[in-house]
Design an enzyme around this catalytic site. Structure first.
Site, PDB file in Angstrom:
ATOM      1  N   LYS A   6      50.571 -14.933-104.966  1.00  0.00           N
ATOM      2  CA  LYS A   6      49.307 -15.445-104.409  1.00  0.00           C
ATOM      3  C   LYS A   6      49.584 -16.230-103.124  1.00  0.00           C
ATOM      4  O   LYS A   6      48.862 -16.117-102.130  1.00  0.00           O
ATOM      5  CB  LYS A   6      48.602 -16.335-105.446  1.00  0.00           C
ATOM      6  CG  LYS A   6      48.179 -15.586-106.695  1.00  0.00           C
ATOM      7  CD  LYS A   6      47.069 -14.583-106.383  1.00  0.00           C
ATOM      8  CE  LYS A   6      46.748 -13.672-107.533  1.00  0.00           C
ATOM      9  NZ  LYS A   6      45.741 -12.651-107.218  1.00  0.00           N
TER      10      LYS A   6
ATOM     11  N   TYR B 176      54.521 -14.835-110.201  1.00  0.00           N
ATOM     12  CA  TYR B 176      53.078 -14.583-110.114  1.00  0.00           C
ATOM     13  C   TYR B 176      52.432 -15.484-109.060  1.00  0.00           C
ATOM     14  O   TYR B 176      51.737 -15.007-108.151  1.00  0.00           O
ATOM     15  CB  TYR B 176      52.396 -14.816-111.475  1.00  0.00           C
ATOM     16  CG  TYR B 176      50.894 -14.961-111.340  1.00  0.00           C
ATOM     17  CD1 TYR B 176      50.091 -13.857-111.084  1.00  0.00           C
ATOM     18  CD2 TYR B 176      50.281 -16.218-111.418  1.00  0.00           C
ATOM     19  CE1 TYR B 176      48.713 -13.999-110.917  1.00  0.00           C
ATOM     20  CE2 TYR B 176      48.911 -16.368-111.249  1.00  0.00           C
ATOM     21  CZ  TYR B 176      48.137 -15.253-110.996  1.00  0.00           C
ATOM     22  OH  TYR B 176      46.776 -15.390-110.814  1.00  0.00           O
TER      23      TYR B 176
ATOM     24  N   SER C 291      44.862 -18.543-106.410  1.00  0.00           N
ATOM     25  CA  SER C 291      45.038 -19.299-107.648  1.00  0.00           C
ATOM     26  C   SER C 291      45.499 -20.722-107.371  1.00  0.00           C
ATOM     27  O   SER C 291      46.351 -20.961-106.504  1.00  0.00           O
ATOM     28  CB  SER C 291      46.078 -18.577-108.501  1.00  0.00           C
ATOM     29  OG  SER C 291      46.468 -19.403-109.564  1.00  0.00           O
TER      30      SER C 291
END
Ligand SMILES: NC(=O)c1ccc[n+]([C@@H]2O[C@H](COP(=O)([O-])OP(=O)(O)OC[C@H]3O[C@@H](n4cnc5c(N)ncnc54)[C@H](O)[C@@H]3O)[C@@H](O)[C@H]2O)c1
Length: 330
Positions: free
Chosen positions: A144, A140, A116
């Protein structure tokens, strides 16, 4: 090529599956339906279960013998990750480690990872390339970032070769309307606009004090179909782009154009032909000013570039609403 798509019943994974099938590849879907939809599996071969279930993975790899894995399965809601970081680290990091161990044991050594652009540090001009600084701003995004490090090290030490595709901001739906966004109340900006528009409600611009040209956050909105086709290009060029000497690649997947939230409101109004009532509000936990890619790596390495416009993505997202109501009942 036979491709196992984890999270293949979700928004992006299901679209990637359609793009792979259209390009003549075989797919197998692996999903636990924690966020995905059975309706999105269509007639595709399905393995129902968790990417953290090692026995299931061993059985699946032995039975289907995929040539590559596209790893989309993850929890993806930024504010939720701020509230429940451990469930994000468990699902997105720990379980992906299990997936890698199973791939290594089964000798399956091509992996595309759904990374991302949210891992980038904010640049003064919001422009990033793969070499720009990283500063994930939420649990979050940190999952990644952590996985990219795990993947780099795994690629260096095993036969597994990896492309981490750093997605910018996918919007829209499959132009053939096979699948689209499944969640009724998406937290991303176009979803919020659609919700406000449908309910004749007010859209809140979350964050108006960012140092962008109009104060609202800036993003690189990419049509999800273009994003899906980047995976086809990555799979088809996998063995040219990665090698034993160069087993790990990071590639930005975006349009190269930045739009602010307020500019997206304008594009939305152009697409619907109706004004959208807006109000300014505070940013949400974990939000960032944003970024857009100015890298040519995807074009140089994969021969891929976007073909569809932001306006088309908005139109496809709107068209999808009727199909979703028909097919999913909301
Ligand atoms: N949507 C975006 O804006 C965006 C942007 C950048 C990166 N990504 C990444 O793209 C990938 C796909 O995102 P999406 O928008 O399609 O999300 P999604 O929630 O629609 O899809 C994720 C899918 O993974 C499945 N899943 C989750 N945990 C699982 C597990 N442990 N085992 C098996 N299946 C599991 C869910 O059921 C769901 O079908 C994610 O990795 C996400 O981080 C998304």
């Amino acid at each position: 090529m036979k491709v196992l798509i984890t999270g293949g019943a979700g928004f992006i994974g299901s679209t990637i599956a359609s793009a792979c099938l259209d390009a003549g590849h075989e797919v197998v879907i692996l999903d636990d339906f924690s966020a995905g939809r059975r309706e999105f599996v269509l007639d595709r071969p399905l393995v129902e279960g968790d990417i953290g279930d090692r026995e299931l993975l061993d059985r699946t790899f032995a039975e289907h013998k995929p040539d590559a894995v596209v790893h989309c399965a993850a929890k993806i809601i930024v504010p939720e990750s701020v509230e429940q970081p451990l469930s994000y680290y468990e699902n997105n990091v720990a379980k992906t480690v299990t997936l890698l161990q199973a791939m290594d044991a089964a000798g399956i050594n091509r992996l595309l990872f759904s990374s991302s652009a949210s891992i980038y540090a904010t640049e003064a001009n919001f422009q990033v390339t793969e070499d720009s600084g990283l500063a994930p701003n939420s649990p979050y995004a940190t999952t990644k970032y952590m996985m990219e490090i795990v993947l780099r090290d795994t690629a260096a030490a095993t036969d597994i070769r990896v492309m981490s595709l750093r997605y910018f901001n996918p919007i829209g739906a499959d132009p053939q309307m096979r699948t689209g966004l499944q969640i009724a109340k998406p937290t991303h900006v176009l979803g919020k606009m659609l919700e406000a528009w449908l309910n004749k409600d007010t859209f809140t611009v979350t964050g108006v004090d960012w140092p962008t040209r109009d104060g609202s956050g800036i993003r690189d909105y990419i049509h999800v179909w273009d994003l899906a086709k980047a995976h086809v290009a990555a799979l088809e060029n996998f063995d040219q782009v990665t090698s034993a000497e160069n087993p790990y690649q990071v590639i930005n997947i975006g349009t190269g154009k930045g739009s602010t939230v307020k500019e997206l409101v304008q594009a939305f109004e152009d697409a619907t032909g109706e004004p959208l009532r807006t109000v300014d509000g505070p940013s949400r936990p974990g939000d960032v000013a944003g970024a857009y890619t100015v890298s040519t790596r995807a074009k140089d390495l994969l021969g891929w570039q976007t073909e569809l416009t932001e306006a088309q993505a908005i139109k496809d997202a709107i068209q999808w609403l009727d199909i979703r109501r028909e097919r999913l009942g909301y």
